[in-house]
Design an enzyme around this catalytic site. Structure first.
Site, mmCIF file in Angstrom:
data_model
loop_
_atom_site.group_PDB
_atom_site.id
_atom_site.type_symbol
_atom_site.label_atom_id
_atom_site.label_comp_id
_atom_site.label_asym_id
_atom_site.label_seq_id
_atom_site.Cartn_x
_atom_site.Cartn_y
_atom_site.Cartn_z
ATOM 1 N N SER A 146 -18.423 -2.534 3.547
ATOM 2 C CA SER A 146 -19.410 -1.537 3.104
ATOM 3 C C SER A 146 -20.669 -1.755 3.912
ATOM 4 O O SER A 146 -20.979 -2.904 4.273
ATOM 5 C CB SER A 146 -19.728 -1.708 1.615
ATOM 6 N N TYR A 160 -22.229 -7.395 -5.030
ATOM 7 C CA TYR A 160 -21.264 -6.544 -4.296
ATOM 8 C C TYR A 160 -21.555 -6.614 -2.796
ATOM 9 O O TYR A 160 -20.625 -6.786 -1.977
ATOM 10 C CB TYR A 160 -21.373 -5.104 -4.805
HETATM 11 P P1 NAP Z 1 -12.307 3.621 -6.559
HETATM 12 O O1 NAP Z 1 -12.153 5.100 -6.450
HETATM 13 O O2 NAP Z 1 -13.082 3.034 -7.690
HETATM 14 O O3 NAP Z 1 -10.866 2.957 -6.483
HETATM 15 C C1 NAP Z 1 -10.771 1.568 -6.522
HETATM 16 C C2 NAP Z 1 -9.318 1.181 -6.404
HETATM 17 O O4 NAP Z 1 -9.258 -0.254 -6.447
HETATM 18 C C3 NAP Z 1 -8.480 1.701 -7.548
HETATM 19 O O5 NAP Z 1 -7.252 2.177 -7.025
HETATM 20 C C4 NAP Z 1 -8.261 0.479 -8.424
HETATM 21 O O6 NAP Z 1 -6.996 0.467 -9.077
HETATM 22 C C5 NAP Z 1 -8.317 -0.638 -7.420
HETATM 23 N N1 NAP Z 1 -8.719 -1.921 -8.005
HETATM 24 C C6 NAP Z 1 -9.861 -2.246 -8.655
HETATM 25 N N2 NAP Z 1 -9.839 -3.527 -9.053
HETATM 26 C C7 NAP Z 1 -8.644 -4.032 -8.628
HETATM 27 C C8 NAP Z 1 -8.015 -5.282 -8.743
HETATM 28 N N3 NAP Z 1 -8.603 -6.320 -9.365
HETATM 29 N N4 NAP Z 1 -6.791 -5.428 -8.191
HETATM 30 C C9 NAP Z 1 -6.186 -4.403 -7.564
HETATM 31 N N5 NAP Z 1 -6.714 -3.185 -7.444
HETATM 32 C C10 NAP Z 1 -7.935 -3.004 -7.969
HETATM 33 O O7 NAP Z 1 -13.002 3.028 -5.231
HETATM 34 P P2 NAP Z 1 -13.167 3.617 -3.744
HETATM 35 O O8 NAP Z 1 -14.484 4.285 -3.666
HETATM 36 O O9 NAP Z 1 -11.960 4.334 -3.337
HETATM 37 O O10 NAP Z 1 -13.329 2.241 -2.946
HETATM 38 C C11 NAP Z 1 -12.283 1.681 -2.173
HETATM 39 C C12 NAP Z 1 -12.875 0.576 -1.321
HETATM 40 O O11 NAP Z 1 -13.915 1.110 -0.500
HETATM 41 C C13 NAP Z 1 -13.507 -0.558 -2.129
HETATM 42 O O12 NAP Z 1 -13.252 -1.790 -1.504
HETATM 43 C C14 NAP Z 1 -14.995 -0.241 -2.049
HETATM 44 O O13 NAP Z 1 -15.800 -1.386 -2.205
HETATM 45 C C15 NAP Z 1 -15.091 0.351 -0.657
HETATM 46 N N6 NAP Z 1 -16.278 1.184 -0.480
HETATM 47 C C16 NAP Z 1 -16.449 2.334 -1.193
HETATM 48 C C17 NAP Z 1 -17.620 3.073 -1.030
HETATM 49 C C18 NAP Z 1 -17.902 4.343 -1.794
HETATM 50 O O14 NAP Z 1 -19.036 4.853 -1.719
HETATM 51 N N7 NAP Z 1 -16.949 4.900 -2.499
HETATM 52 C C19 NAP Z 1 -18.595 2.637 -0.121
HETATM 53 C C20 NAP Z 1 -18.377 1.461 0.582
HETATM 54 C C21 NAP Z 1 -17.218 0.743 0.407
HETATM 55 P P3 NAP Z 1 -6.666 1.421 -10.350
HETATM 56 O O15 NAP Z 1 -6.517 2.807 -9.780
HETATM 57 O O16 NAP Z 1 -5.398 0.902 -10.911
HETATM 58 O O17 NAP Z 1 -7.820 1.301 -11.283
#
Ligand code: NAP
Length: 251
Positions: A146, A160
């Site tokens: 991130s 985070y």
């Molecule tokens: P999201 O929509 O909240 O989805 C998170 C995913 O991670 C879900 O599929 C969830 O599973 C899974 N998860 C959470 N805790 C877990 C665990 N302990 N073990 C296995 N799976 C787990 O998040 P996203 O926005 O797509 O983010 C994906 C990645 O991108 C993350 O690493 C996040 O930090 C990074 N990121 C996101 C953003 C943003 O703005 N969205 C920005 C920078 C970085 P379930 O579906 O079963 O709940």
């Protein structure tokens, strides 16, 4: 040696958000997809069903990446699907906004266990299978970092941000460690992306609220992050390793 058509991509957190689109795009590029989920079985099964309906192969496996036994089971399921040549360490969590002075040990342990230890454990399993040194056929790993790693998350989520800083170091270190074993390791560092992660952090309107402050004047989409992830997995990125690619609209 097995043929290329049995290549498996392991995608943690592959049922929702960025991971969901990575799973679908990877399947479209010919990967069999082993996607993990921790809480939303329905979403993950839906992604696997969509891949199957399009003629691909996928399996959804419950896997809390913070639990070593779950990670071992996830990769055992991947082995049953084919040959693991790709890993996307996508699973990640945020927490409610808080200053460091208010962060409990339990919060910090969950953050680091999921975002950092989980990525290490999955990479360990992937490297053991991919390394040409031990008879594997190589592969690629992409970690979700991130831009918070360099912005710091002051007053809201320094925990985070620090977990993603660790992912950046992990990416560079592991990339150099396995560069001559046929394995490339890179990271994608998104900015503000419109997914449900913000709701899970207590700020459901964050993407809409912060979008206008981004140089490109909008939040990004899961598709706009998943595409470079899948590119980094591909042979088009054959000489790219140890890179951390910002996908942040210029932020
Ligand atoms: P999201 O929509 O909240 O989805 C998170 C995913 O991670 C879900 O599929 C969830 O599973 C899974 N998860 C959470 N805790 C877990 C665990 N302990 N073990 C296995 N799976 C787990 O998040 P996203 O926005 O797509 O983010 C994906 C990645 O991108 C993350 O690493 C996040 O930090 C990074 N990121 C996101 C953003 C943003 O703005 N969205 C920005 C920078 C970085 P379930 O579906 O079963 O709940």
């Amino acid at each position: 040696m097995t043929g290329l058509n049995d290549a498996v991509a392991v995608v943690t957190g592959g049922g929702r958000g960025i991971g969901r689109v990575v799973s679908l795009l990877a399947a479209g590029r010919g990967f069999r997809v082993c996607l993990g989920y921790v809480s939303d079985a329905g979403a993950a099964e839906g992604v696997a069903a969509a891949i199957a309906a399009a003629g691909g192969k996928a399996v959804a496996v419950r896997c809390d990446v913070a639990q070593e036994a779950d990670v071992v089971a996830l990769f055992a399921a991947a082995d049953r699907l084919g040959t693991v040549t790709a890993l996307v360490n996508n699973a990640g969590v945020v927490d409610l906004p808080a200053p460091v002075s208010e962060m409990s040990a339990a919060r910090l342990r969950r953050m680091m266990a999921t975002n950092v230890v989980g990525s290490f454990l999955c990479a360990r399993e992937a490297v053991r299978r991919m390394s040409t040194r031990t008879g594997g056929r190589g592969g690629a790993i992409v970690n979700l970092s991130s831009i918070a790693a360099r912005l710091g998350g002051a007053g809201q989520f320094v925990d985070y941000a620090a977990s993603k800083g660790a992912i950046d170091s992990f990416t560079v270190g592991l990339a150099r460690e396995v560069a001559d074993e046929g394995i490339r390791v890179n990271a994608v560092a998104p900015g503000i992306i419109d997914t449900e992660i913000h709701a899970s952090g207590g700020t459901p309107d964050k993407a809409a609220a912060m979008g206008p402050g981004v140089p490109m004047k909008r939040a990004g989409t899961a598709e706009e992050v998943a595409a470079p992830v899948v590119w980094l997995l591909s042979e088009e990125a054959a000489y790219v390793t140890g890179a951390i690619l910002d996908v942040s609209g210029g932020r």
